[in-house]
Design an enzyme around this catalytic site. Structure first.
Site, PDB file in Angstrom:
ATOM      1  NE  ARG A  81      -3.733  -2.313   2.299  1.00 40.45           N
ATOM      2  CZ  ARG A  81      -3.428  -3.618   2.418  1.00 40.45           C
ATOM      3  NH1 ARG A  81      -2.216  -3.990   2.703  1.00 40.45           N
ATOM      4  NH2 ARG A  81      -4.363  -4.521   2.227  1.00 40.45           N
ATOM      5  CG  HIS A 106      -0.815  -5.563  -4.350  1.00 37.91           C
ATOM      6  ND1 HIS A 106       0.324  -5.490  -3.599  1.00 37.91           N
ATOM      7  CD2 HIS A 106      -1.598  -6.519  -3.761  1.00 37.91           C
ATOM      8  CE1 HIS A 106       0.247  -6.371  -2.597  1.00 37.91           C
ATOM      9  NE2 HIS A 106      -0.904  -6.992  -2.659  1.00 37.91           N
ATOM     10  CG  HIS A 180       0.147 -11.567  -3.901  1.00 35.49           C
ATOM     11  ND1 HIS A 180      -0.571 -12.456  -3.124  1.00 35.49           N
ATOM     12  CD2 HIS A 180       0.001 -10.360  -3.313  1.00 35.49           C
ATOM     13  CE1 HIS A 180      -1.138 -11.800  -2.133  1.00 35.49           C
ATOM     14  NE2 HIS A 180      -0.799 -10.521  -2.218  1.00 35.49           N
ATOM     15  CB  SER A 181       3.160 -17.708  -5.066  1.00 38.73           C
ATOM     16  OG  SER A 181       3.423 -17.649  -6.444  1.00 38.73           O
ATOM     17  CE1 TYR A 182      -2.876 -14.875  -3.278  1.00 43.24           C
ATOM     18  CE2 TYR A 182      -3.671 -15.336  -1.070  1.00 43.24           C
ATOM     19  CZ  TYR A 182      -3.566 -14.483  -2.144  1.00 43.24           C
ATOM     20  OH  TYR A 182      -4.136 -13.232  -2.095  1.00 43.24           O
ATOM     21  CG  ASP A 252      -2.199  -8.396   5.277  1.00 43.97           C
ATOM     22  OD1 ASP A 252      -1.112  -8.280   4.655  1.00 43.97           O
ATOM     23  OD2 ASP A 252      -3.297  -8.066   4.799  1.00 43.97           O
ATOM     24  CD  GLN A 290       2.564  -7.304   4.090  1.00 42.53           C
ATOM     25  OE1 GLN A 290       3.487  -6.517   4.325  1.00 42.53           O
ATOM     26  NE2 GLN A 290       1.370  -7.161   4.619  1.00 42.53           N
ATOM     27  CD  GLU A 319       2.356 -10.483  -0.485  1.00 41.74           C
ATOM     28  OE1 GLU A 319       2.240  -9.394  -1.057  1.00 41.74           O
ATOM     29  OE2 GLU A 319       1.572 -10.855   0.392  1.00 41.74           O
TER      30      GLU A 319
HETATM   31  C1  GLA Z   1      -1.147  -8.290   0.285  1.00 44.57           C
HETATM   32  C2  GLA Z   1      -1.735  -7.374   1.285  1.00 44.57           C
HETATM   33  C3  GLA Z   1      -3.027  -7.923   1.777  1.00 44.57           C
HETATM   34  C4  GLA Z   1      -3.975  -8.189   0.622  1.00 44.57           C
HETATM   35  C5  GLA Z   1      -3.319  -9.070  -0.396  1.00 44.57           C
HETATM   36  C6  GLA Z   1      -4.146  -9.228  -1.629  1.00 44.57           C
HETATM   37  O1  GLA Z   1      -0.661  -9.429   0.856  1.00 44.57           O
HETATM   38  O2  GLA Z   1      -0.877  -7.121   2.373  1.00 44.57           O
HETATM   39  O3  GLA Z   1      -3.618  -7.038   2.696  1.00 44.57           O
HETATM   40  O4  GLA Z   1      -4.343  -6.976   0.035  1.00 44.57           O
HETATM   41  O5  GLA Z   1      -2.079  -8.556  -0.760  1.00 44.57           O
HETATM   42  O6  GLA Z   1      -5.435  -9.630  -1.368  1.00 44.57           O
END
Ligand code: GLA
Length: 354
Positions: A81, A106, A180-182, A252, A290, A319
């Protein structure tokens, strides 16, 4: 061992999106889209040699275009952000697209996750690789400077997925690229990630306000739920009575690595799933990570691969990046890039079993 590609889908404007498949000799397989450079699948073995896909993501292009959550995607120009979408660089004020509460997130309305990257090189060797390029025009999403970004994905013989980001600009600008891989090492369609053990080489983290903008404080992790300096299950303290966790609905937060950015990638994080034995070591030369436990994964309209429903805390994102909103905090890491400088960061997710 090999790299191949085929059409993944077609955008409403007629442009085609390809998917590239990289495989190594051990059978590890990764699929990467030219749309957002998104990693769409990643098959790795467990202790018994059974392979499964450990990444969140979708089956079809439309979900990548219209779904949220930035599944597997490259994030740019500035990850995370920017407070109120405003910053000043060399005396000039910039007002960015607001897409997350009062803030810019992002990269804005159409970040790198929504761009088609050009394939500039492929290597069909023991360590197959794919190089993607995107040239972001001066002023795109209000960011100054023409930015040329090359991202190279390499699948190593040691089961590492290496991502190298190289960028240059023709005007002073700001930049914070990440992926941004989960991850869910039990397999993407298994549910909670809270049993995964996490180690982080981070002695401070960044508390945030209620809109998830860092307050500016670098708070020591010692004696808080944010202490992962000794590996512990992600779920162990996630429900602790802690204002920072409550604000975010889980983790987060930006964690700051001991000693900051390094010259070469070093081991900074380990994610371990005891039951399957799958382990992921994260090597990076970035200063921070992150950690996001997928607290916002609720979108019923866009189920994951195989029609698997989105569920909060079913994945974790690691991240690697600079500090969020760093342009608005003098004590944060420097995210500016000037002409003549080369932005060059590498993160490798290395998989093994234990
Ligand atoms: C990042 C942010 C989260 C969220 C994700 C996407 O990880 O820190 O708050 O916005 O991206 O959903």
């Amino acid at each position: 061992m090999s790299i191949s590609h085929k059409l993944f889908g077609t955008l409403p404007d007629g442009r085609g999106v390809d998917v590239y498949t990289l495989r190594n000799a051990s059978g590890v397989k990764v699929r990467i889209l030219t749309y957002g450079g998104a990693i769409q699948q990643l098959y790795i073995p467990d202790r018994k040699g059974c392979f499964c896909d450990v990444l969140g993501g979708y089956d079809c292009l439309d979900s990548y275009v219209r779904g949220d959550g930035y599944q597997g995607a490259l994030i740019g120009r500035v990850g995370n952000r920017i407070a109120k979408g405003t910053f000043t660089l060399d005396g000039k004020e910039y007002r960015m697209f607001i897409n997350n509460g009062p803030n810019h997130l992002h990269g804005g309305e159409f970040g790198f996750n929504a761009k088609i990257f050009d394939v500039v090189a492929t290597e069909d060797t023991d360590t197959p690789s794919l190089s993607l390029r995107y040239v972001s025009p001066d002023g795109e999403e209000q960011y100054p400077g023409t930015l040329t970004v090359t991202v190279t994905y390499t699948l190593t013989a040691e089961n590492g997925l290496r991502i190298r980001y190289v960028a240059t600009t023709d005007k002073k600008t700001i930049l914070n690229l990440t992926n941004h891989s989960y991850f869910n090492l039990a397999g993407y369609a298994t549910g909670s990630v809270l049993d995964h053990e996490l180690y982080l080489d981070a002695d401070t983290y960044l508390p945030t306000d209620t809109s998830l903008i860092p307050t500016g404080e670098l708070r020591p992790v010692a004696n808080t739920p944010f202490d992962f300096t000794v590996a512990k299950p992600i779920g162990q303290d996630i429900e602790a009575d802690n204002a920072d966790l409550t604000i975010a609905g889980g983790y987060d937060h930006c964690f700051n690595f001991r000693g900051g950015a390094s010259h070469e990638p070093v081991l900074r994080a380990t994610l371990y799933h005891r039951e399957s034995g799958r382990k992921m070591d994260v090597y990076t030369n970035q200063p921070c990570v992150q950690v996001y436990t997928g607290n916002f994964l609720t979108n019923e309209e866009f189920p994951f691969k195989g029609n698997f429903a989105q569920r909060p805390r079913s994945f974790v994102c690691l991240e690697t990046q600079h500090m969020p909103d760093s342009i608005n905090h003098e004590n944060f890491t420097d995210c500016t890039l000037s002409p003549g400088e080369v932005y060059d960061y590498t993160t490798e997710y290395r998989f093994s079993v234990e």
